[in-house]
Every structure is written in C-alpha cells, then in structure tokens.
Write an enzyme that holds these catalytic residues in place. Structure first.
Site, PDB file in Angstrom:
ATOM      1  N   ARG A 113       0.882  -1.172   0.000  1.00  0.00           N
ATOM      2  CA  ARG A 113       0.000   0.000   0.000  1.00  0.00           C
ATOM      3  C   ARG A 113       0.915   1.216   0.000  1.00  0.00           C
ATOM      4  O   ARG A 113       1.567   1.518   1.009  1.00  0.00           O
ATOM      5  CB  ARG A 113      -0.906  -0.028   1.235  1.00  0.00           C
ATOM      6  CG  ARG A 113      -1.932   1.093   1.306  1.00  0.00           C
ATOM      7  CD  ARG A 113      -2.768   0.904   2.572  1.00  0.00           C
ATOM      8  NE  ARG A 113      -3.675   2.009   2.808  1.00  0.00           N
ATOM      9  CZ  ARG A 113      -4.951   2.039   2.455  1.00  0.00           C
ATOM     10  NH1 ARG A 113      -5.479   1.002   1.844  1.00  0.00           N
ATOM     11  NH2 ARG A 113      -5.720   3.081   2.722  1.00  0.00           N
ATOM     12  N   HIS A 140      -7.097   1.570  -6.979  1.00  0.00           N
ATOM     13  CA  HIS A 140      -7.416   0.737  -5.804  1.00  0.00           C
ATOM     14  C   HIS A 140      -8.218  -0.476  -6.272  1.00  0.00           C
ATOM     15  O   HIS A 140      -9.410  -0.621  -5.960  1.00  0.00           O
ATOM     16  CB  HIS A 140      -8.202   1.562  -4.799  1.00  0.00           C
ATOM     17  CG  HIS A 140      -8.192   1.023  -3.402  1.00  0.00           C
ATOM     18  ND1 HIS A 140      -7.667  -0.216  -3.078  1.00  0.00           N
ATOM     19  CD2 HIS A 140      -8.669   1.542  -2.220  1.00  0.00           C
ATOM     20  CE1 HIS A 140      -7.807  -0.430  -1.776  1.00  0.00           C
ATOM     21  NE2 HIS A 140      -8.411   0.614  -1.246  1.00  0.00           N
ATOM     22  N   GLN A 143     -10.253  -2.807  -3.709  1.00  0.00           N
ATOM     23  CA  GLN A 143     -11.511  -2.241  -3.234  1.00  0.00           C
ATOM     24  C   GLN A 143     -12.619  -2.471  -4.252  1.00  0.00           C
ATOM     25  O   GLN A 143     -13.743  -2.854  -3.902  1.00  0.00           O
ATOM     26  CB  GLN A 143     -11.345  -0.740  -2.979  1.00  0.00           C
ATOM     27  CG  GLN A 143     -12.620  -0.051  -2.528  1.00  0.00           C
ATOM     28  CD  GLN A 143     -13.113  -0.564  -1.191  1.00  0.00           C
ATOM     29  OE1 GLN A 143     -12.390  -0.509  -0.213  1.00  0.00           O
ATOM     30  NE2 GLN A 143     -14.344  -1.070  -1.138  1.00  0.00           N
ATOM     31  N   ASP A 231     -17.036   8.761  -1.876  1.00  0.00           N
ATOM     32  CA  ASP A 231     -15.790   8.543  -1.147  1.00  0.00           C
ATOM     33  C   ASP A 231     -15.455   9.825  -0.400  1.00  0.00           C
ATOM     34  O   ASP A 231     -16.077  10.873  -0.614  1.00  0.00           O
ATOM     35  CB  ASP A 231     -14.662   8.155  -2.111  1.00  0.00           C
ATOM     36  CG  ASP A 231     -13.506   7.429  -1.433  1.00  0.00           C
ATOM     37  OD1 ASP A 231     -13.485   7.372  -0.188  1.00  0.00           O
ATOM     38  OD2 ASP A 231     -12.614   6.952  -2.144  1.00  0.00           O
ATOM     39  N   CYS A 270     -16.348   3.222   0.325  1.00  0.00           N
ATOM     40  CA  CYS A 270     -15.288   2.271   0.676  1.00  0.00           C
ATOM     41  C   CYS A 270     -14.819   2.406   2.124  1.00  0.00           C
ATOM     42  O   CYS A 270     -14.093   1.531   2.610  1.00  0.00           O
ATOM     43  CB  CYS A 270     -14.108   2.407  -0.284  1.00  0.00           C
ATOM     44  SG  CYS A 270     -13.246   3.984  -0.202  1.00  0.00           S
ATOM     45  N   ARG A 298     -14.095  -7.110   1.310  1.00  0.00           N
ATOM     46  CA  ARG A 298     -12.656  -6.935   1.085  1.00  0.00           C
ATOM     47  C   ARG A 298     -11.917  -8.231   1.435  1.00  0.00           C
ATOM     48  O   ARG A 298     -10.990  -8.644   0.734  1.00  0.00           O
ATOM     49  CB  ARG A 298     -12.112  -5.772   1.931  1.00  0.00           C
ATOM     50  CG  ARG A 298     -12.479  -4.382   1.443  1.00  0.00           C
ATOM     51  CD  ARG A 298     -11.745  -4.005   0.162  1.00  0.00           C
ATOM     52  NE  ARG A 298     -10.302  -4.010   0.341  1.00  0.00           N
ATOM     53  CZ  ARG A 298      -9.593  -2.981   0.837  1.00  0.00           C
ATOM     54  NH1 ARG A 298     -10.210  -1.879   1.227  1.00  0.00           N
ATOM     55  NH2 ARG A 298      -8.276  -3.062   0.939  1.00  0.00           N
TER      56      ARG A 298
END
Length: 315
Positions: A113, A140, A143, A231, A270, A298
């Site tokens: 990450r 991402h 996700q 988001d 998310c 996830r």
C-alpha cells in the site's frame, strides 16, 4: 497501460484491473463468492498459502486493508509479515528494484500500500514473486473487486447496469472506470469541473469501450441508477482540503439525492466515511446502504485475488 499481470510459471501480479481480462475478473469474483460461502467450513484444498509467507508493506496506515489481508492470508494457510515503508526505508537506502530482488528471496508474495504507482510498478517489474496492489494514489483494484462482489450479491449481474459516482476523481473511481470497460456497464461520473477525471483517463475509457458519462448535476446523474458511490472528499496526499470541501458540498449524498436515485438504488462507500460531509448518517446507516457488506467483502475478494496470484482455482 502495458499488461503487467504475468510472471513466470502460474504466478501473477495483481496491479490494475485494466491488466485483467473480463474472464479473469469474473473468475476472481466467482472464487470470492465460493470462499465467502464456506468461510466457516473451509475445504482442505482452500489452504493454498500453506507454507508461504506474504510481506505486507504499508507506506500509509490502514485498518481495512491490513486486517482483511492479514486475516485472509491466515485463513488460506499462510503467514503474514507486516512492515511499514519507514521500517524498511523503502526507496531510500536502496532502490525499489533492489528491495524487490531481496524481498523475493525472503517471502513468497508482496502486498503493498503505497502512494506512488510508479514505485508499485517498479517493485513488480523486479520482483520474482507476486505483487498485489493494496492501494496507490492512482488506483485501488482490491476495493473495486470487493465492490463488484457486493453489487452482484444485492443486484445481480452488473453487466448492462448503471453505476453513478458522486464526488471527485480519485484512485477508486479510476479502478471503477477500468471495471466498466471490462464488464460492460455504464458508469456515470458527477464531479465539479475542477475535480473531474483527467483527459488521459477519459481517452483511455473511450479507447477501451467504457460507457463513461460525465454529468455535472448530481441529481441528474443518479436518476434511475442501480448504485450510488461516494468517497471521502479529502484523501491521502490531498493538501487543499478547504477548497475541495467548498467545491464538493453540492455533491453530498443525502436524503434528497437518494430520493432522486430511487428506492431500488443501493449506496456504497469504501470507508472510512466522514459522516456529515460526503454522506449523511441517515444514508450511511439507512436501508439502501450496503457499506458494511462491502467492507466485509474486502476479505473474501482479496482471498480470491491471492488465489489468482498463485494460479489456484478454488472450486
């Protein structure tokens, strides 16, 4: 973008959804469904990471990514080793390429990450073990795989459906646009002009057959949609919080916006969410919200991604 999914043998990187075929995405989603269905009673053959150690490298902190990958690796029979970018001085004392070569001698896979997508690509280029993109500033994909799984659990096949993003362009939206090109659904994007997808992303979408529709008015954008996505307005690395809040205030997901979408639309975020900013409590905790199913998925989607990375089929 060049396809960087392949490694020698049956091992593969997982860097961006644009690297995968529709068939590969579908296979991962099918595996995620099977993994979820039998989580409490796994088959012996599910232990595909037995004897394997996976390095998890975090340049930025994360609760969901860390916990879901850690638990997922353990449930697949592997061991996880968590380090921060600071601990290993990633890209400082030695090149990313040299770090990739050394880590490949120690571990069987790397989940990272990191904000720099270029650093991710360099790590994957020089690693001889699978590298999984846990998040970059650019994309991402983990996700969005969980999001796709969640959508299809609640609404059925996403092909031919309509998804609406409300807010600003960011890494999650880029991965959603890539998914739209692969799985052939419509993605409407409602953003202020100043925070819209960059021209190169719009060109990529057009060149790759994505039905990307840019509609500035959020109420017009959500009309008749199957899914409303939002988001956080300020993400990692953003330094202009006040300006972004001023631009994005009309794009809050609230009762009026979801009413315009219709009662059949579902809502995703998310997480973590800034309650009262991009979404109200009423919507986040309401009957149209599936955010906690999304968060759970996830775990299942990433276990399926790990299976993909090692060429395993979890039937």
């Amino acid at each position: 973008m060049a396809n960087t999914a392949s490694l020698s043998g049956n091992r593969r990187h997982f860097l961006d959804l644009c690297d995968l075929s529709a068939e590969e995405i579908r296979a991962i989603l099918a595996a995620a469904r099977r993994i979820k269905a039998r989580r409490r009673a796994p088959l012996p053959t599910d232990k595909i990471l037995a004897g394997k150690a996976i390095a998890m490298i975090f340049e930025q902190p994360s609760m969901r990514t860390r916990m879901s990958f850690d638990v997922g690796i353990r449930e697949l029979g592997g061991e996880s080793i968590m380090v921060t970018g600071k601990e290993i001085e990633l890209g400082e004392r030695e090149s990313i390429a040299d770090t990739a070569r050394v880590l490949s001698r120690y571990v069987d896979g790397i989940m990272i990450r990191i904000l720099s997508h270029g650093a991710l690509k360099e790590l994957a280029q020089y690693a001889s073990v699978p590298v999984i993109n846990g998040l970059t500033k650019t994309s991402h994909p983990c996700q969005v795989m969980a999001d796709l799984q969640t959508f299809e659990e609640h609404k059925g096949d996403i092909t031919g459906r309509t998804v609406t993003w409300v807010g600003d362009f960011n890494n999650v939206l880029r991965s959603w646009i890539e998914a739209a090109a692969k799985l052939k659904f419509t993605i409407r994007v409602s953003t202020p002009d100043e925070l819209a997808p960059p021209d190169e992303v719009v060109r990529w979408a057009k060149d790759n057959g994505a039905d990307l529709q840019q509609i500035r008015d959020p109420r017009a954008a959500v009309e008749g949609t199957d899914l409303v996505l939002a988001d956080a307005w300020v993400s990692m690395g953003d330094k202009d919080a006040k300006r972004r809040h001023n631009l994005l205030r009309p794009y809050q997901v609230n009762r009026d916006l979801m009413k315009a979408a219709g009662e059949k639309a579902i809502f995703m975020h998310c997480l973590p969410a800034k309650r009262g900013e991009e979404v109200t409590d009423e919507i986040l905790d309401g009957p149209q919200s599936v955010v906690f199913d999304e968060a759970e998925n996830r775990l299942h989607a990433q276990k399926a991604i790990l299976a993909y990375a090692y060429g395993e089929v979890l039937a």
